[in-house]
Write a protein that holds these residues in place. Structure first.
Motif, PDB file in Angstrom:
ATOM      1  N   GLU A 102       0.872  -1.271   0.035  1.00  0.00           N
ATOM      2  CA  GLU A 102      -0.071   0.084   0.039  1.00  0.00           C
ATOM      3  C   GLU A 102       0.763   1.277  -0.068  1.00  0.00           C
ATOM      4  N   ARG A 103       0.827   1.992  -0.979  1.00  0.00           N
ATOM      5  CA  ARG A 103       1.409   3.324  -1.105  1.00  0.00           C
ATOM      6  C   ARG A 103       0.529   4.426  -0.552  1.00  0.00           C
ATOM      7  N   ARG A 104       1.367   5.171   0.436  1.00  0.00           N
ATOM      8  CA  ARG A 104       0.640   6.240   1.195  1.00  0.00           C
ATOM      9  C   ARG A 104       1.724   7.652   0.876  1.00  0.00           C
ATOM     10  N   SER A 105       0.811   8.518   0.281  1.00  0.00           N
ATOM     11  CA  SER A 105       1.636   9.901   0.046  1.00  0.00           C
ATOM     12  C   SER A 105       0.809  10.795   0.836  1.00  0.00           C
ATOM     13  N   LEU A 106       1.462  11.153   1.881  1.00  0.00           N
ATOM     14  CA  LEU A 106       0.911  12.023   3.186  1.00  0.00           C
ATOM     15  C   LEU A 106       1.463  13.427   3.075  1.00  0.00           C
ATOM     16  N   GLU A 107       0.853  14.346   3.477  1.00  0.00           N
ATOM     17  CA  GLU A 107       0.976  15.928   3.547  1.00  0.00           C
ATOM     18  C   GLU A 107       1.038  16.567   4.727  1.00  0.00           C
ATOM     19  N   GLY A 108       2.047  17.173   5.112  1.00  0.00           N
ATOM     20  CA  GLY A 108       2.177  17.776   6.294  1.00  0.00           C
ATOM     21  C   GLY A 108       3.605  18.026   6.916  1.00  0.00           C
ATOM     22  N   ARG A 109       3.687  18.142   8.348  1.00  0.00           N
ATOM     23  CA  ARG A 109       4.788  17.993   8.969  1.00  0.00           C
ATOM     24  C   ARG A 109       5.355  16.725   9.116  1.00  0.00           C
ATOM     25  N   ASN A 110       6.292  16.206   8.630  1.00  0.00           N
ATOM     26  CA  ASN A 110       6.715  14.807   8.830  1.00  0.00           C
ATOM     27  C   ASN A 110       6.594  14.052   9.898  1.00  0.00           C
ATOM     28  N   TRP A 111       7.133  14.304  11.204  1.00  0.00           N
ATOM     29  CA  TRP A 111       7.047  13.500  12.348  1.00  0.00           C
ATOM     30  C   TRP A 111       5.552  13.564  12.956  1.00  0.00           C
ATOM     31  N   LYS A 112       4.783  14.737  12.501  1.00  0.00           N
ATOM     32  CA  LYS A 112       3.652  14.668  13.224  1.00  0.00           C
ATOM     33  C   LYS A 112       2.554  13.765  12.433  1.00  0.00           C
ATOM     34  N   VAL A 113       2.664  13.932  11.127  1.00  0.00           N
ATOM     35  CA  VAL A 113       1.900  13.266  10.093  1.00  0.00           C
ATOM     36  C   VAL A 113       2.151  11.614  10.078  1.00  0.00           C
ATOM     37  N   LEU A 114       3.402  11.334  10.529  1.00  0.00           N
ATOM     38  CA  LEU A 114       3.806   9.976  10.535  1.00  0.00           C
ATOM     39  C   LEU A 114       3.176   9.298  12.005  1.00  0.00           C
ATOM     40  N   SER A 115       3.184  10.191  13.047  1.00  0.00           N
ATOM     41  CA  SER A 115       3.000   9.582  14.164  1.00  0.00           C
ATOM     42  C   SER A 115       1.243   9.602  14.268  1.00  0.00           C
ATOM     43  N   GLU A 116       0.723  10.276  13.669  1.00  0.00           N
ATOM     44  CA  GLU A 116      -0.973  10.420  13.235  1.00  0.00           C
ATOM     45  C   GLU A 116      -1.215   9.173  12.789  1.00  0.00           C
ATOM     46  N   ASP A 117      -0.747   9.119  11.559  1.00  0.00           N
ATOM     47  CA  ASP A 117      -0.957   7.803  10.647  1.00  0.00           C
ATOM     48  C   ASP A 117      -0.603   6.492  11.440  1.00  0.00           C
ATOM     49  N   ILE A 118       0.382   6.419  12.101  1.00  0.00           N
ATOM     50  CA  ILE A 118       0.585   5.054  12.869  1.00  0.00           C
ATOM     51  C   ILE A 118      -0.110   4.914  13.704  1.00  0.00           C
ATOM     52  N   ASN A 119      -0.574   5.661  14.653  1.00  0.00           N
ATOM     53  CA  ASN A 119      -1.523   5.444  15.798  1.00  0.00           C
ATOM     54  C   ASN A 119      -2.817   5.351  15.301  1.00  0.00           C
ATOM     55  N   THR A 120      -3.295   5.993  14.132  1.00  0.00           N
ATOM     56  CA  THR A 120      -4.779   5.893  13.624  1.00  0.00           C
ATOM     57  C   THR A 120      -4.780   4.474  12.965  1.00  0.00           C
ATOM     58  N   ASN A 121      -4.025   3.890  12.410  1.00  0.00           N
ATOM     59  CA  ASN A 121      -3.914   2.701  11.845  1.00  0.00           C
ATOM     60  C   ASN A 121      -3.394   1.622  12.506  1.00  0.00           C
ATOM     61  N   ALA A 122      -2.701   1.745  13.664  1.00  0.00           N
ATOM     62  CA  ALA A 122      -2.148   0.696  14.513  1.00  0.00           C
ATOM     63  C   ALA A 122      -1.495  -0.402  13.611  1.00  0.00           C
ATOM     64  N   TYR A 123      -0.366   0.095  12.878  1.00  0.00           N
ATOM     65  CA  TYR A 123       0.228  -0.998  12.145  1.00  0.00           C
ATOM     66  C   TYR A 123       1.106  -1.952  13.165  1.00  0.00           C
ATOM     67  N   ASP A 124       1.061  -3.223  12.782  1.00  0.00           N
ATOM     68  CA  ASP A 124       1.756  -3.956  13.448  1.00  0.00           C
ATOM     69  C   ASP A 124       3.139  -3.708  13.910  1.00  0.00           C
ATOM     70  N   LEU A 125       4.043  -3.453  12.775  1.00  0.00           N
ATOM     71  CA  LEU A 125       5.460  -3.075  13.050  1.00  0.00           C
ATOM     72  C   LEU A 125       5.764  -1.968  12.207  1.00  0.00           C
ATOM     73  N   VAL A 126       6.353  -0.920  12.680  1.00  0.00           N
ATOM     74  CA  VAL A 126       7.052   0.320  12.072  1.00  0.00           C
ATOM     75  C   VAL A 126       8.500  -0.115  12.007  1.00  0.00           C
ATOM     76  N   ILE A 127       9.159   0.255  10.610  1.00  0.00           N
ATOM     77  CA  ILE A 127      10.485   0.223  10.492  1.00  0.00           C
ATOM     78  C   ILE A 127      10.902   1.483  10.049  1.00  0.00           C
ATOM     79  N   MET A 128      11.897   2.083  10.476  1.00  0.00           N
ATOM     80  CA  MET A 128      12.125   3.436  10.222  1.00  0.00           C
ATOM     81  C   MET A 128      13.731   3.727  10.382  1.00  0.00           C
TER      82      MET A 128
END
Length: 169
Positions: A102-128
């Motif tokens: 799944e490709r996700r192009s997100l808009e906004g402030r990097n860390w804030k948008v990533l945190s919100e996306d991760i918390n909203t979707n509750a991915y099992d594992l985040v690799i960064m």
């Protein structure tokens, strides 16, 4: 164990290694990979509009100002194309491994948008990646990565600190 593996990308060596590790783990667990990139198009647009009033006199002519706006718009478009190219790398790796992506192009402030996306979707594992394209010499962890780690509530996090190729992957 990990049904969905989320990998934010920025085309840095750390990010590309995170993709490689994510693809390897997704093959092991039969996971779907979610690749994402954040681009702050609205912020760039807002800053340009704020800057217009302070431009030198020769740019105040409406025709010239319109030309400058068109140049700026083309730069924003180019930034969005860069986002696509970063996600193309993830796409290529997942296609080679026959994994769903799944490709996700997100808009906004990097860390804030990533945190919100991760918390909203509750991915099992985040690799960064520990560091990104804006890495500061001798840093151990970048500010975006550090901010995301502090804000993620329920997803497991794997932070890539070394960019050596994986063996046997």
């Amino acid at each position: 164990m990990y049904k969905t593996i989320y990998v934010p990308v920025d085309n840095s060596d750390y990010s590309n290694t995170a993709v490689d590790v994510g693809v390897s783990l997704a093959k092991t667990f039969g996971s779907k990979v979610v690749g994402s990139h954040v681009y702050a198009a609205k912020m760039h647009d807002k800053r340009f509009k704020q800057m217009e009033a302070g431009l030198p006199e020769e740019y105040h002519d409406e025709k010239e100002l319109d030309r400058q706006r068109q140049i700026h718009d083309s730069l924003i478009t180019r930034g969005l194309q860069i986002t696509d190219s970063y996600l193309d790398y993830v796409d290529k790796k997942c296609t080679e491994a026959n994994l769903p992506l799944e490709r996700r192009s997100l808009e906004g402030r990097n860390w804030k948008v990533l945190s919100e996306d991760i918390n909203t979707n509750a991915y099992d594992l985040v690799i960064m990646g520990a560091l990104g394209v804006g890495a500061v010499k001798d840093s151990v962890i970048g500010s975006n990565t550090e901010r995301v780690i502090r804000r993620v509530r329920s997803s497991d996090m794997l932070i890539i600190k070394h960019t050596q190729p994986m063996n046997g992957g």
